[in-house]
Design a protein around this motif. Structure first.
Motif, mmCIF file in Angstrom:
data_model
loop_
_atom_site.group_PDB
_atom_site.id
_atom_site.type_symbol
_atom_site.label_atom_id
_atom_site.label_comp_id
_atom_site.label_asym_id
_atom_site.label_seq_id
_atom_site.Cartn_x
_atom_site.Cartn_y
_atom_site.Cartn_z
ATOM 1 N N SER A 1 0.812 -1.196 0.000
ATOM 2 C CA SER A 1 0.000 0.000 0.000
ATOM 3 C C SER A 1 0.859 1.266 0.000
ATOM 4 C CB SER A 1 -0.943 -0.009 1.194
ATOM 5 O OG SER A 1 -0.219 0.067 2.393
ATOM 6 N N LEU A 2 2.100 1.165 0.433
ATOM 7 C CA LEU A 2 2.973 2.328 0.473
ATOM 8 C C LEU A 2 3.247 2.903 -0.922
ATOM 9 C CD1 LEU A 2 4.558 4.210 2.321
ATOM 10 C CD2 LEU A 2 6.483 2.658 2.086
ATOM 11 N N PRO A 3 3.575 2.086 -1.925
ATOM 12 C CA PRO A 3 3.762 2.656 -3.263
ATOM 13 C C PRO A 3 2.496 3.337 -3.802
ATOM 14 C CG PRO A 3 4.703 0.468 -3.180
ATOM 15 C CD PRO A 3 3.946 0.679 -1.887
ATOM 16 N N PHE A 4 1.356 2.794 -3.468
ATOM 17 C CA PHE A 4 0.097 3.395 -3.899
ATOM 18 C C PHE A 4 -0.091 4.774 -3.265
ATOM 19 C CE2 PHE A 4 -4.536 3.927 -3.374
ATOM 20 C CZ PHE A 4 -4.893 3.942 -4.724
ATOM 21 N N LEU A 5 0.205 4.907 -1.973
ATOM 22 C CA LEU A 5 0.089 6.191 -1.282
ATOM 23 C C LEU A 5 1.079 7.222 -1.832
ATOM 24 C CD1 LEU A 5 -0.387 5.090 2.427
ATOM 25 C CD2 LEU A 5 -2.083 6.161 0.926
ATOM 26 N N VAL A 6 2.286 6.772 -2.132
ATOM 27 C CA VAL A 6 3.295 7.683 -2.685
ATOM 28 C C VAL A 6 2.868 8.165 -4.068
ATOM 29 C CG1 VAL A 6 5.673 7.813 -3.539
ATOM 30 C CG2 VAL A 6 5.192 6.762 -1.337
ATOM 31 N N ARG A 7 2.265 7.266 -4.845
ATOM 32 C CA ARG A 7 1.781 7.642 -6.185
ATOM 33 C C ARG A 7 0.649 8.673 -6.083
ATOM 34 N NH1 ARG A 7 2.484 8.884 -11.133
ATOM 35 N NH2 ARG A 7 1.084 7.973 -12.635
ATOM 36 N N LEU A 8 -0.233 8.503 -5.117
ATOM 37 C CA LEU A 8 -1.340 9.442 -4.947
ATOM 38 C C LEU A 8 -0.905 10.764 -4.321
ATOM 39 C CD1 LEU A 8 -4.311 7.243 -3.692
ATOM 40 C CD2 LEU A 8 -4.068 8.390 -5.896
ATOM 41 N N PRO A 10 2.574 12.515 -3.824
ATOM 42 C CA PRO A 10 4.040 12.588 -3.945
ATOM 43 C C PRO A 10 4.683 13.502 -2.900
ATOM 44 C CG PRO A 10 2.975 13.636 -5.821
ATOM 45 C CD PRO A 10 1.902 13.006 -5.012
ATOM 46 N N SER A 11 3.945 14.493 -2.403
ATOM 47 C CA SER A 11 4.526 15.363 -1.378
ATOM 48 C C SER A 11 4.762 14.604 -0.077
ATOM 49 C CB SER A 11 3.627 16.567 -1.129
ATOM 50 O OG SER A 11 2.386 16.153 -0.620
ATOM 51 N N LEU A 12 4.033 13.520 0.123
ATOM 52 C CA LEU A 12 4.219 12.686 1.306
ATOM 53 C C LEU A 12 5.627 12.096 1.330
ATOM 54 C CD1 LEU A 12 2.552 11.550 3.718
ATOM 55 C CD2 LEU A 12 2.113 9.552 2.294
ATOM 56 N N LEU A 13 6.123 11.709 0.170
ATOM 57 C CA LEU A 13 7.458 11.133 0.085
ATOM 58 C C LEU A 13 8.516 12.150 0.504
ATOM 59 C CD1 LEU A 13 9.271 8.764 -0.713
ATOM 60 C CD2 LEU A 13 9.312 9.693 -3.020
ATOM 61 N N THR A 14 8.399 13.394 0.053
ATOM 62 C CA THR A 14 9.393 14.403 0.414
ATOM 63 C C THR A 14 9.364 14.700 1.918
ATOM 64 O OG1 THR A 14 7.891 16.211 -0.113
ATOM 65 C CG2 THR A 14 9.364 15.482 -1.857
ATOM 66 N N LYS A 15 8.192 14.630 2.512
ATOM 67 C CA LYS A 15 8.107 14.845 3.960
ATOM 68 C C LYS A 15 8.903 13.791 4.720
ATOM 69 C CE LYS A 15 5.151 18.266 4.296
ATOM 70 N NZ LYS A 15 5.618 19.577 4.641
ATOM 71 N N PHE A 16 8.849 12.537 4.279
ATOM 72 C CA PHE A 16 9.543 11.479 4.985
ATOM 73 C C PHE A 16 11.015 11.380 4.601
ATOM 74 C CE2 PHE A 16 5.160 10.052 5.654
ATOM 75 C CZ PHE A 16 5.206 9.934 7.038
ATOM 76 N N VAL A 17 11.385 11.861 3.445
ATOM 77 C CA VAL A 17 12.798 11.864 3.063
ATOM 78 C C VAL A 17 13.532 12.964 3.817
ATOM 79 C CG1 VAL A 17 14.415 12.299 1.184
ATOM 80 C CG2 VAL A 17 12.468 10.797 0.821
ATOM 81 N N TYR A 18 12.964 14.172 3.839
ATOM 82 C CA TYR A 18 13.650 15.310 4.437
ATOM 83 C C TYR A 18 13.280 15.548 5.900
ATOM 84 C CZ TYR A 18 15.041 16.274 -0.295
ATOM 85 O OH TYR A 18 15.572 16.174 -1.533
ATOM 86 N N LEU A 19 12.194 14.999 6.366
ATOM 87 C CA LEU A 19 11.757 15.140 7.756
ATOM 88 C C LEU A 19 11.717 16.597 8.213
ATOM 89 C CD1 LEU A 19 13.719 12.181 9.374
ATOM 90 C CD2 LEU A 19 11.337 12.206 8.664
ATOM 91 N N ASN A 20 11.289 17.486 7.313
ATOM 92 C CA ASN A 20 11.291 18.905 7.642
ATOM 93 C C ASN A 20 10.146 19.313 8.563
ATOM 94 O OD1 ASN A 20 9.301 18.585 5.772
ATOM 95 N ND2 ASN A 20 10.041 20.119 4.353
ATOM 96 N N PHE A 21 9.293 18.393 8.920
ATOM 97 C CA PHE A 21 8.214 18.696 9.855
ATOM 98 C C PHE A 21 8.647 18.457 11.306
ATOM 99 C CE2 PHE A 21 7.790 14.348 8.458
ATOM 100 C CZ PHE A 21 7.586 13.639 9.627
ATOM 101 N N LEU A 22 9.818 17.858 11.514
ATOM 102 C CA LEU A 22 10.317 17.613 12.863
ATOM 103 C C LEU A 22 11.162 18.783 13.340
ATOM 104 C CD1 LEU A 22 11.450 13.888 12.738
ATOM 105 C CD2 LEU A 22 9.396 14.834 13.776
ATOM 106 N N ALA A 23 10.998 19.167 14.552
ATOM 107 C CA ALA A 23 11.819 20.201 15.172
ATOM 108 C C ALA A 23 12.350 19.641 16.484
ATOM 109 C CB ALA A 23 11.001 21.457 15.419
ATOM 110 N N PHE A 24 13.645 19.434 16.531
ATOM 111 C CA PHE A 24 14.253 18.874 17.729
ATOM 112 C C PHE A 24 15.245 19.862 18.298
ATOM 113 C CE2 PHE A 24 17.293 16.333 20.074
ATOM 114 C CZ PHE A 24 16.453 15.592 20.865
ATOM 115 N N PRO A 25 15.285 20.117 19.546
ATOM 116 C CA PRO A 25 14.472 19.559 20.609
ATOM 117 C C PRO A 25 13.032 20.032 20.527
ATOM 118 C CG PRO A 25 15.937 21.231 21.490
ATOM 119 C CD PRO A 25 16.261 21.067 20.049
ATOM 120 N N PHE A 26 12.148 19.221 21.026
ATOM 121 C CA PHE A 26 10.723 19.497 20.933
ATOM 122 C C PHE A 26 10.325 20.672 21.828
ATOM 123 C CE2 PHE A 26 11.227 14.880 20.196
ATOM 124 C CZ PHE A 26 10.890 14.879 18.855
ATOM 125 N N PHE A 27 9.288 21.374 21.428
ATOM 126 C CA PHE A 27 8.685 22.472 22.194
ATOM 127 C C PHE A 27 9.657 23.627 22.453
ATOM 128 C CE2 PHE A 27 6.691 18.468 23.640
ATOM 129 C CZ PHE A 27 5.491 18.635 22.966
#
Length: 96
Positions: A1-8, A10-27
């Motif tokens: 199901s992962l290839p299907f989600l990536v096909r639908l 594609p921005s999801l793939l860039t989020k997990f490759v670059y992890l730019n939504f994470l901010a460490f240390p948290f808060f």
């Protein structure tokens, strides 16, 4: 199901490759670096029309006493003096 989600979604793939939504240390508010690192200020540079890059300017410990209580203008002038500037590029998964 992962290839299907990536096909639908594609921005999801860039989020997990670059992890730019994470901010460490948290808060932590990265717009206020003086709470994390001494003698540091948050600045923004316009590199070309429509492109702004956020930076932290940290003066060395030897100038720490001089930097105490100074405003943004002092830090900007410190970038233009004769002292060397070291640019650290944190990579694609980090934040300032």
């Amino acid at each position: 199901s992962l290839p299907f989600l990536v096909r639908l979604f594609p921005s999801l793939l860039t989020k997990f490759v670059y992890l730019n939504f994470l901010a460490f240390p948290f808060f932590v508010d990265f717009r206020r670096p003086e709470l994390l690192v001494n003698n540091t200020i948050n600045l923004h540079l316009t590199t070309e029309p429509g492109v702004t890059v956020g930076i932290w300017h940290t003066v060395p410990g030897s100038r720490g006493a001089e930097a105490q209580g100074k405003d943004q203008r002092w830090y900007e002038e410190a970038l233009g003096d004769a002292h060397p500037v070291i640019i650290y590029l944190h990579g694609n998964g980090g934040t300032r």
